[in-house]
Design an enzyme around this catalytic site. Structure first.
Site, PDB file in Angstrom:
ATOM      1  N   LYS A 167      13.840  52.410 -22.534  1.00  0.00           N
ATOM      2  CA  LYS A 167      13.464  53.533 -23.406  1.00  0.00           C
ATOM      3  C   LYS A 167      14.064  54.830 -22.875  1.00  0.00           C
ATOM      4  O   LYS A 167      14.603  55.646 -23.632  1.00  0.00           O
ATOM      5  CB  LYS A 167      11.932  53.626 -23.525  1.00  0.00           C
ATOM      6  CG  LYS A 167      11.356  52.502 -24.377  1.00  0.00           C
ATOM      7  CD  LYS A 167       9.847  52.348 -24.280  1.00  0.00           C
ATOM      8  CE  LYS A 167       9.401  51.115 -25.089  1.00  0.00           C
ATOM      9  NZ  LYS A 167       7.972  50.788 -24.944  1.00  0.00           N
ATOM     10  N   GLN A 212       2.754  52.838 -22.080  1.00  0.00           N
ATOM     11  CA  GLN A 212       3.193  51.446 -22.127  1.00  0.00           C
ATOM     12  C   GLN A 212       1.994  50.515 -21.940  1.00  0.00           C
ATOM     13  O   GLN A 212       1.181  50.705 -21.040  1.00  0.00           O
ATOM     14  CB  GLN A 212       4.249  51.208 -21.027  1.00  0.00           C
ATOM     15  CG  GLN A 212       4.926  49.850 -21.079  1.00  0.00           C
ATOM     16  CD  GLN A 212       5.790  49.635 -22.317  1.00  0.00           C
ATOM     17  OE1 GLN A 212       6.359  50.571 -22.871  1.00  0.00           O
ATOM     18  NE2 GLN A 212       5.882  48.402 -22.762  1.00  0.00           N
ATOM     19  N   ASP A 221       4.067  55.876 -30.993  1.00  0.00           N
ATOM     20  CA  ASP A 221       3.849  54.426 -31.007  1.00  0.00           C
ATOM     21  C   ASP A 221       3.020  53.996 -32.224  1.00  0.00           C
ATOM     22  O   ASP A 221       2.946  52.812 -32.540  1.00  0.00           O
ATOM     23  CB  ASP A 221       3.050  54.031 -29.757  1.00  0.00           C
ATOM     24  CG  ASP A 221       3.848  53.169 -28.803  1.00  0.00           C
ATOM     25  OD1 ASP A 221       4.850  52.579 -29.234  1.00  0.00           O
ATOM     26  OD2 ASP A 221       3.442  53.084 -27.635  1.00  0.00           O
TER      27      ASP A 221
END
Ligand code: GUN
Length: 295
Positions: free
Chosen positions: A53, A97, A120
């Site tokens: 990322k 994450q 997200d």
């Protein structure tokens, strides 16, 4: 005739080139989209994803910060970090994450990210918007990437029977919601199967579009695919392979060699859905920066 390959690397590159123009436009207005990635613990797969990322941000010209915390980090410390990131004007997108270590309540953490920075799409406000068909919510990167693969490969979803295998909150559930939305890449008739579904093959064989995200290596065999179906394989599984230097190889949730003889189009693993997930994260971060700069 074997299936046409749906190439996530090519479609992802095309989308990133389009994003480049938007990023350049923002930079002219002195706005550089910024993403914060938070990793708690030392899960090796998460470390790889987080590194990818960051690299993608560098290549796209986005600002990014990766914050790594030890696996013993108390929940309160992570919450304070999120408050600082919520208030940081250089940061437009925040990603924590998953999975998080046991001592941390994932839901409480996901609630703490400012929904306007939730690239997200895991905050309940965005989950609710996506489920309710409100296009102003951030869409989770993986199902959004699958939807873009379908749209950009000219797969007609309208009126098609889409069968989603897997009901995770990261892929299966939002995938079903996106396919149900009214608009491009939506208007499908959707069936969701999961680990407790009786006779899954009976359902998968009905699918015009079969999307598999169940996390079991090569779970879907060729005889579970309807001839001419479009197959999207979201799985990424490591299986032992002594013939490889690494000792393993990556396979999806679909038996690719069998399914490609039956399907009309199929995504490979790797090189299918994976590159789209990161592309859509960049996309959401750019949208977040645009929204902040126009407030
Ligand atoms: N873990 C596995 N997939 C994802 C994802 O899309 N986002 C985050 N934050 N964590 C993940």
């Amino acid at each position: 005739m074997p299936a046409r390959l749906i190439d996530g690397n090519a479609i992802g590159a095309e989308m990133r080139a389009e994003l480049g123009a938007e990023i350049a436009g923002l930079k002219k207005k002195a706005v550089t989209p910024g993403l914060a990635v938070v990793l708690v613990g030392d899960n090796p797969a998460s470390e790889v994803y987080v590194r990818m990322k960051g690299k993608a941000c560098d290549e796209a010209g986005l600002y990014h910060e990766t914050v790594k915390l030890s696996k013993e980090t108390p929940e309160g410390e992570l919450m304070s970090l999120l408050e600082r990131l919520n208030a940081n004007p250089q940061i437009h997108g925040i990603l924590v994450q998953l999975p998080l270590p046991k001592q941390i309540d994932t839901n409480r953490v996901l609630h703490r990210v400012d929904p306007r920075k939730d690239v997200d799409g895991f905050h309940p406000e965005n989950v609710g918007k996506v489920a309710g068909g409100d296009p102003s919510g951030f869409r989770p990167a993986t199902p959004y990437g699958v939807q873009q693969l379908l749209i950009r490969s000219d797969v007609e979803t309208k009126g098609a029977h889409a069968v989603v295998v897997g009901r995770s909150s990261i892929v299966g559930r939002p995938m079903a919601a996106l396919l149900l939305q009214d608009g491009k890449g939506g208007n499908a008739t959707v069936t969701v199967c999961h680990s407790r579904t009786r006779n899954i093959a009976e359902h998968t064989r009905q699918a015009d579009i079969l999307i598999v995200a169940i996390g079991k290596p090569e779970f879907v065999s060729g005889d579970m695919v309807k001839p001419g179906a479009v197959v999207i394989d979201v799985g990424v599984n490591r299986v032992d392979d002594p013939s490889k230097k690494s000792g393993y190889r990556l396979v999806g949730d679909v038996q690719f060699d069998e399914a490609k003889q039956v399907a009309s189009a199929i995504t490979p693993v790797p090189g299918g859905v994976g590159p789209m997930t990161i592309t859509m994260l960049l996309y959401n971060t750019v949208q977040a920066a645009k929204q902040w700069s126009s407030r």
